[in-house]
Write a protein that holds these residues in place. Structure first.
Motif: not given
Lengths: 429, 429
Positions: A87-98
């Motif tokens: 994946x050529x990533x554009x962004x990420x969003x976090x559900x939860x930081x473990x």
């Protein structure tokens, strides 16, 4: 568009959203690498400074192992990447930081891993073994469903024992005592009289106070039972069945076999017919290499290996002495003292995976056997009824799923062949 | 050549051997009629004086109901015969002449039939219902296996309760106490974090001291659990699933439906999408027809029928009050006091067949809920771990197999939907 990693091949060049967990992450100047797992596979997501949004690039360092995230980016073919795409990533969003994940790449003891089975399941080899298990279960059902068998679920609560009273789990069933099923076989005999060819497939229980690599307290067993089958018919069906299950597992699960580092050359040879040995032949073979073995006794695990190591295919041992087999086994009319039983020993030292045989169908004899085994005639009234109302020659066998999965996967211990193993002294998690 | 009755179509004009049981027999001068059942079907065998061997003709009168025999004869097409074929019989051989069979065409009480379940299974309607059950089980597995789900068998022995502590079966698990599983759901939540989309399918247990037509002590449940699914995704999957299972059963089992005298017109309409009702809408609907109903309470069977009778399709009721749902249900963030739950009510008054919803994924909230429900934090440590290490939105549901079979077959009581039912006060045979 939300897609699964296993489905990326259908979305090359598209912008997609993946949802999963951080398997691994690392930074190298202007590039950040995220290995994402979503249960269907693992995919590398690459964040280039400038190509991805600035916040994602800056916050990347906060991602800990097993943090849950969604990643948005474009699918590219990349043969060098795990799974063949990245994946050529554009962004990420976090559900939860473990929080700090307890299972690290360093070695952990078995007890620790078993106590963290709910997390250990996420490891690559564990998911591979459990996917092979699911394939084997599916193959088992397809085999029987495709050959005129009807699934007949056997009850778990039973009023009586059938495989010896020493390993029974007991429970209060309202005002009575009931036991947890050790085998569905007796019920399948009744079902075979109704539907001809039947099978049950469910959990069975043995309260064995021993820790071995072959025993679980709770294990799944498939038990076909066939009206008008004799011992020879039974062995023929069993060998076709084992061939089908093994060949399908290695054909449909090559990636999992690779993850398990399982060389499948030996399994590829598991094709019917399998050799058949009379108990006496097998016993002589054992005696030569293990002088302590007493002819007439049942085989231990090491004895089984002496026999099975002589063959490239699984081997049947038939006609065990009647006195070491269950009360329902028919005696060979041509060979006093021998039962019309058969066990199947797997290759590569994996031992017995099938036990079965032809059932006693004579009313008087089965009544004597029930008494001899100190079983209650009242509890077995329904079972003896089957010998009063159209008794019929019939045979069947039981295959233990976990031992079969261990064999196919090349695992040393059955504890990794079931999602939540129950062992002597362990019922958590 | 030994053949099955279901396979006669491939042997027209051939001499074959059938093996089975006497379903019925009658004589009429120079012709004797034998209805033979072999588990795969029923076939008429005709013995003409002169055409069959003399001994068989003479001994015909000895055949009692359920005697086991082999019949040799020639296969003929005969549209008027059950199954479409008949046998021009040459001879028969007896395995066993049955003692007087306890189940006759006259009416028997339910208790009598249940005590003779091992024989009752041989009756036409019973085999039909159990074949439909087998078809439904197979459809369930094919649905999930074909959609990227992995089967993950849940354990039966569990250290803790999950659906309330009043209906638990307890057993001594070596030095500890263990309980028999009421649901595999909590385990599927751990499995979903490993494999994304998973399901378990096995027996579950509720020690309910009540005799109703909808409750079994031991029943089979399929429980899918999906990572990153919310309540809406969950309902969409559930309706596709129910459509698939119902349509496949009526398509593949027309003969069984006919034997059960089941009119399938209503079932043919079970196609997604299904209507969705907020709990409050459903409660208002009930209140109008049942003034005693207290808004905020759970629905009784009659209340469910008030709602479901308004629709030709199964209907979802969602967002039940949190306080009548299990501790793991997530509260709707937009609607304080309502849970992100959904039940599916079947048509024709068959009541709830699915219960499910979105799970609470917040660590602090789930810990409060566990305490509020008086559950042991130690037993649930593994479960709360799932909220520490990459917590994720997830949903799932459970479908009860026996209720579904009763609905599809049009049976009034779940006791006929499983081979060996376990009811309050009954664990035999």
């Amino acid at each position: 568009m939300v897609v699964s990693i296993s489905d990326l091949k259908n979305h090359v060049g598209e912008k997609v959203e993946l949802r999963g967990w951080v398997y691994n992450s690392r930074s190298s100047g202007k590039i950040k690498f995220l290995l994402l797992r979503d249960g269907s596979g693992i995919c590398q997501c690459i964040f280039f400074k400038g190509a991805c949004d600035e916040t994602s690039f800056e916050k990347f360092g906060e991602l800990t192992q097993e943090s849950s995230v969604k990643v948005i980016g474009t699918v590219k073919e990349e043969p060098r990447s795990p799974g063949g795409f990245e994946i050529g990533a554009q962004s990420f969003e976090v559900y939860q930081i473990a929080q700090e994940y307890p299972i690290s790449p360093k070695e952990h003891g078995v007890d620790f891993l078993m106590s963290h089975r709910h997390l250990w399941l996420r490891s690559k080899k564990q998911t591979a073994a459990l996917r092979v298990r699911a394939e084997i279960v599916s193959a088992v059902r397809d085999f029987f469903d495709g050959r005129g068998f009807t699934l007949m679920d056997a009850p778990i609560f039973t009023p009586s024992a059938c495989e010896g009273t020493s390993t029974l789990f007991e429970t209060q069933y309202f005002d009575e005592t009931a036991y947890l099923s050790q085998s569905g076989q007796l019920y399948m005999e009744a079902a075979a009289a109704a539907l001809g060819k039947v099978y049950c497939f469910g959990p069975t229980f043995r309260a064995e106070k021993s820790k071995t690599r072959r025993h679980l307290i709770e294990f799944w067993m498939v038990e076909p039972e066939m009206a008008f089958y004799d011992l020879a018919d039974n062995m023929e069906l069993a060998e076709q069945f084992v061939e089908y299950v093994v060949q399908r597992a290695i054909k449909n699960r090559p990636d999992e076999m690779a993850a398990l580092e399982r060389n499948t050359d030996a399994l590829a040879k598991v094709k019917a017919p399998f050799p058949r040995l009379h108990y006496k032949e097998a016993a002589d073979m054992i005696k030569k290499e293990n002088p302590d073995f007493v002819i007439g006794d049942d085989f231990g695990g090491a004895d089984e290996t002496i026999v099975s190591s002589k063959y490239e295919k699984p081997v049947f041992v038939h006609r065990y002495p009647s006195n070491i087999k269950a009360f329902y086994m028919k005696e060979d009319p041509d060979e006093k003292g021998s039962s019309l039983s058969c066990d199947l020993l797997a290759t590569e030292g994996y031992g017995e995976i099938i036990g079965g045989g032809q059932r006693e169908d004579n009313l008087e004899i089965i009544e004597v056997k029930i008494k001899e085994h100190d079983l209650s005639m009242d509890d077995f009234k329904w079972y003896t009824d089957l010998r009063k109302y159209g008794s019929f020659p019939h045979s069947g066998f039981g295959l233990g799923i976990e031992r079969t999965v261990a064999w196919v996967c090349g695992l040393q211990h059955v504890r990794e062949t079931i999602p939540f193993p129950r062992l002597y002294g362990r019922s958590y998690p």
